[in-house]
Scaffold this active site. Structure first.
Site, PDB file in Angstrom:
ATOM      1  N   THR A 231       0.831  -1.204   0.000  1.00 51.59           N
ATOM      2  CA  THR A 231       0.000   0.000   0.000  1.00 51.59           C
ATOM      3  C   THR A 231       0.867   1.255   0.000  1.00 51.59           C
ATOM      4  O   THR A 231       0.387   2.336   0.325  1.00 51.59           O
ATOM      5  CB  THR A 231      -0.937   0.023   1.228  1.00 51.59           C
ATOM      6  N   SER A 232       2.128   1.112  -0.369  1.00 51.21           N
ATOM      7  CA  SER A 232       3.060   2.234  -0.297  1.00 51.21           C
ATOM      8  C   SER A 232       3.296   2.871  -1.664  1.00 51.21           C
ATOM      9  O   SER A 232       2.666   3.861  -2.013  1.00 51.21           O
ATOM     10  CB  SER A 232       4.381   1.781   0.321  1.00 51.21           C
ATOM     11  N   ARG A 233       4.189   2.301  -2.453  1.00 46.62           N
ATOM     12  CA  ARG A 233       4.478   2.782  -3.794  1.00 46.62           C
ATOM     13  C   ARG A 233       4.648   1.597  -4.728  1.00 46.62           C
ATOM     14  O   ARG A 233       5.292   0.599  -4.384  1.00 46.62           O
ATOM     15  CB  ARG A 233       5.745   3.660  -3.818  1.00 46.62           C
ATOM     16  N   ASP A 257      -2.511  -1.792  -3.493  1.00 51.51           N
ATOM     17  CA  ASP A 257      -3.277  -0.558  -3.671  1.00 51.51           C
ATOM     18  C   ASP A 257      -2.525   0.404  -4.571  1.00 51.51           C
ATOM     19  O   ASP A 257      -3.003   1.499  -4.852  1.00 51.51           O
ATOM     20  CB  ASP A 257      -3.549   0.081  -2.304  1.00 51.51           C
ATOM     21  N   GLU A 262       0.885   3.087 -12.517  1.00 50.16           N
ATOM     22  CA  GLU A 262      -0.501   3.457 -12.222  1.00 50.16           C
ATOM     23  C   GLU A 262      -0.907   4.808 -12.790  1.00 50.16           C
ATOM     24  O   GLU A 262      -2.102   5.078 -12.951  1.00 50.16           O
ATOM     25  CB  GLU A 262      -0.736   3.466 -10.707  1.00 50.16           C
ATOM     26  N   HIS A 295      -5.364   2.774  -5.491  1.00 44.30           N
ATOM     27  CA  HIS A 295      -4.718   3.814  -4.685  1.00 44.30           C
ATOM     28  C   HIS A 295      -5.758   4.566  -3.837  1.00 44.30           C
ATOM     29  O   HIS A 295      -5.826   5.796  -3.851  1.00 44.30           O
ATOM     30  CB  HIS A 295      -3.953   4.794  -5.570  1.00 44.30           C
ATOM     31  N   GLN A 296      -6.542   3.802  -3.087  1.00 43.19           N
ATOM     32  CA  GLN A 296      -7.581   4.395  -2.251  1.00 43.19           C
ATOM     33  C   GLN A 296      -7.265   4.310  -0.762  1.00 43.19           C
ATOM     34  O   GLN A 296      -8.084   4.684   0.069  1.00 43.19           O
ATOM     35  CB  GLN A 296      -8.929   3.715  -2.514  1.00 43.19           C
ATOM     36  N   PHE A 298      -5.552   6.097   1.137  1.00 38.79           N
ATOM     37  CA  PHE A 298      -5.607   7.399   1.805  1.00 38.79           C
ATOM     38  C   PHE A 298      -7.025   7.954   1.891  1.00 38.79           C
ATOM     39  O   PHE A 298      -7.265   8.958   2.578  1.00 38.79           O
ATOM     40  CB  PHE A 298      -4.752   8.417   1.038  1.00 38.79           C
TER      41      PHE A 298
END
Length: 332
Positions: A231-233, A257, A262, A295-296, A298
């Site tokens: 879930t980082s990069r 994520d 992306e 990428h959700q 956050f």
């Protein structure tokens, strides 16, 4: 002060406008910041960008020529910014550190639970009145070994949650976090973490040292059937190697994520597009033991509120001549 806000969605407009006070003039652009769109910032004093915006040397040079002296990120990470070029052009860069470590950490846990208990498959079955349990077998998290790579704010929250499940938590980082040590987290070498972990969750920033930290060599050390979560990069994973690991069974579960390429996919509705040009991403989606979110991590009201508040504070601090609240310095 006039601010060009790039990659803005409805939620960005809503949260930033709600946090806005004073004389800032926020102008929202749906376009990503690139060399082709940098001209939209002309006539502004600052730009506000997100993780998929391109803040390269070429973009910064164009921004500097148009009088931009401040780049404010609506994110904690800043690997998309050429900091050396920004400094040479006397452009200040600021970000939003630790906006909500709970949001991303909890999303990582959500991926783990959904993968382990086959929630997506079960949901679809029940909607078709199929209540068979075959293929839905999971395992107890209690007693499993969880490896955490990166124990900053997010990694520490994640470690705390996993200790609450009764897991043995081990970690690897260039610096030990006393809070993690108080939780009973054991720091080990990366190879030991890869060898011993049943679940591995990545929470480190993307740097030249961490780029493709999970590659073919790293996968070869992991337990067969390991669960891998990122879930980082996206650049932390060598996607081609990960696909090979899925095919061979080394990776039993994959939850991501983020994705290395992306920027060409995420944050937009591409459902009408049909076939994708990205063969690696398309291949990932064919595996039943892979769960991808866009990428959700956050994306909570708490995190967006904090991001908006700090973004506005960074802008207003610069406007007053005090400097942004959270500048990115040479040592960062």
């Amino acid at each position: 002060m006039r601010v060009a806000v790039f990659s803005s969605k409805d939620y960005d407009r809503s949260f930033l406008s709600s946090a806005q006070t004073g004389s800032l003039e926020l102008n929202f652009f749906e376009h990503r910041l690139t060399e082709q769109t940098a001209g939209l910032a002309q006539g502004h004093d600052a730009v506000c960008v997100f993780v998929e915006d391109e803040v390269s040397a070429g973009v910064l040079t164009r921004l500097a020529a148009d009088g931009i002296r401040l780049v404010v990120l609506r994110s904690a990470g800043y690997d998309n910014v050429d900091l050396a070029c920004a400094r040479s052009l006397d452009i200040v860069v600021a970000h939003v550190p630790a906006y909500s470590p709970h949001a991303v950490a909890e999303h990582a846990v959500a991926l783990i639970l959904a993968l382990n208990r086959h929630v997506c498959r079960a949901y679809n079955r029940v909607r078709e009145y199929n209540f068979a349990l075959t293929g839905l077998l999971g395992f107890d998290l209690h007693g499993r070994t969880v490896g955490v790579v990166g124990t900053g704010a997010i990694g520490t929250v994640f470690a705390r949650i996993m200790t609450g499940f009764g897991c043995r938590v081990i970690a690897h980082d260039v610096r030990r976090n006393p809070e993690c040590e108080r939780l009973g987290v054991g720091y080990v070498a990366l190879n030991q973490l890869l060898d011993e972990s049943d679940i591995i969750s990545l929470h480190c920033p993307l740097t030249p040292l961490t780029h493709h930290i999970v590659d073919a060599d790293a996968l070869a050390r992991m337990k067969r059937g390991v669960m891998l979560v990122n879930t980082s990069r996206g650049g932390l994973l060598d996607t081609a190697a990960v696909i090979s690991g899925l095919k061979s069974g080394i990776i039993g579960y994959l939850g991501i994520d983020v994705y290395e390429e992306e920027s060409a996919l995420f944050f937009e509705d591409r459902s009408e597009r049909g076939a994708f040009d990205d063969d690696l991403f398309a291949r990932l989606l064919t595996f039943p033991n892979v769960l991808v979110t866009g990428h959700q991590g956050f994306f909570t009201t708490d995190a967006l509120t904090r991001i908006a508040e700090v973004t506005i504070a960074n802008l207003q601090g610069f406007e007053r001549g005090e400097g942004p609240q959270f500048p990115i310095r040479t040592s960062d």
